[in-house]
Design a protein around this motif. Structure first.
Motif, PDB file in Angstrom:
ATOM      1  N   VAL A   8       4.582   9.171 -10.383  1.00  0.00           N
ATOM      2  CA  VAL A   8       3.883  10.429 -10.122  1.00  0.00           C
ATOM      3  C   VAL A   8       3.893  11.203 -11.434  1.00  0.00           C
ATOM      4  O   VAL A   8       4.961  11.506 -11.972  1.00  0.00           O
ATOM      5  N   ASP A   9       2.709  11.497 -11.926  1.00  0.00           N
ATOM      6  CA  ASP A   9       2.564  12.199 -13.208  1.00  0.00           C
ATOM      7  C   ASP A   9       3.329  11.493 -14.327  1.00  0.00           C
ATOM      8  O   ASP A   9       3.984  12.119 -15.163  1.00  0.00           O
ATOM      9  N   ASP A  23       3.273  16.997   3.236  1.00  0.00           N
ATOM     10  CA  ASP A  23       1.967  16.346   3.191  1.00  0.00           C
ATOM     11  C   ASP A  23       1.268  16.563   1.858  1.00  0.00           C
ATOM     12  O   ASP A  23       0.486  15.727   1.416  1.00  0.00           O
ATOM     13  N   SER A  24       1.535  17.675   1.200  1.00  0.00           N
ATOM     14  CA  SER A  24       0.872  18.005  -0.066  1.00  0.00           C
ATOM     15  C   SER A  24       1.561  17.373  -1.279  1.00  0.00           C
ATOM     16  O   SER A  24       1.066  17.500  -2.393  1.00  0.00           O
ATOM     17  N   ASP A  25       2.688  16.686  -1.073  1.00  0.00           N
ATOM     18  CA  ASP A  25       3.419  16.075  -2.189  1.00  0.00           C
ATOM     19  C   ASP A  25       2.560  14.982  -2.836  1.00  0.00           C
ATOM     20  O   ASP A  25       1.986  14.147  -2.137  1.00  0.00           O
ATOM     21  N   PRO A  26       2.465  14.939  -4.171  1.00  0.00           N
ATOM     22  CA  PRO A  26       1.651  13.927  -4.846  1.00  0.00           C
ATOM     23  C   PRO A  26       2.076  12.491  -4.535  1.00  0.00           C
ATOM     24  O   PRO A  26       1.255  11.579  -4.614  1.00  0.00           O
ATOM     25  N   MET A  28       2.522  11.251  -1.772  1.00  0.00           N
ATOM     26  CA  MET A  28       1.812  10.839  -0.554  1.00  0.00           C
ATOM     27  C   MET A  28       0.426  10.282  -0.864  1.00  0.00           C
ATOM     28  O   MET A  28      -0.086   9.454  -0.105  1.00  0.00           O
ATOM     29  N   ARG A  29      -0.162  10.709  -1.959  1.00  0.00           N
ATOM     30  CA  ARG A  29      -1.529  10.324  -2.289  1.00  0.00           C
ATOM     31  C   ARG A  29      -1.665   8.810  -2.350  1.00  0.00           C
ATOM     32  O   ARG A  29      -1.043   8.128  -3.155  1.00  0.00           O
ATOM     33  N   GLY A  30      -2.472   8.257  -1.458  1.00  0.00           N
ATOM     34  CA  GLY A  30      -2.707   6.815  -1.416  1.00  0.00           C
ATOM     35  C   GLY A  30      -1.583   6.011  -0.797  1.00  0.00           C
ATOM     36  O   GLY A  30      -1.632   4.783  -0.783  1.00  0.00           O
ATOM     37  N   ARG A  31      -0.573   6.690  -0.280  1.00  0.00           N
ATOM     38  CA  ARG A  31       0.583   5.975   0.284  1.00  0.00           C
ATOM     39  C   ARG A  31       0.945   6.463   1.687  1.00  0.00           C
ATOM     40  O   ARG A  31       2.069   6.260   2.139  1.00  0.00           O
ATOM     41  N   THR A  32       0.024   7.108   2.364  1.00  0.00           N
ATOM     42  CA  THR A  32       0.346   7.671   3.680  1.00  0.00           C
ATOM     43  C   THR A  32       0.795   6.594   4.672  1.00  0.00           C
ATOM     44  O   THR A  32       1.544   6.893   5.599  1.00  0.00           O
TER      45      THR A  32
END
Length: 88
Positions: A8-9, A23-26, A28-32
């Protein structure tokens, strides 16, 4: 959920089973698909509650409870436990 590491970053981030993530944590993006909702998890862990009725159906015996304890003073209050050295 299984533990995993994601970048992440540009920094590695370890997510362990049981970690709470917004839910807004980076991460999570693409890994839900790697997460479950807290409500679903709690519902699976909680035993199913049974509901008792206050009255017995016809032909069904009722469970009776014994008498409650009454203080030796006869004041109708249940006895209390006192610590050592306390006086009445």
């Amino acid at each position: 959920m299984h533990p995993f590491t994601a970048y992440v970053d540009g920094m590695p981030r370890v997510v362990r089973a049981g970690d709470l993530v917004e839910d807004s944590d980076p991460v999570m993006r693409g890994r839900t698909h790697l997460f479950e909702s807290v409500d679903d998890h709690v519902a699976q862990q909680r035993p199913r509650a049974t509901v008792e009725t206050a009255t017995a159906d016809p032909g069904e015996p009722r469970a009776l409870t014994g008498p409650t304890a009454v203080s030796k003073d006869g004041d109708g209050k249940p006895p209390t436990r006192r610590g050592r050295g306390s006086s009445k």
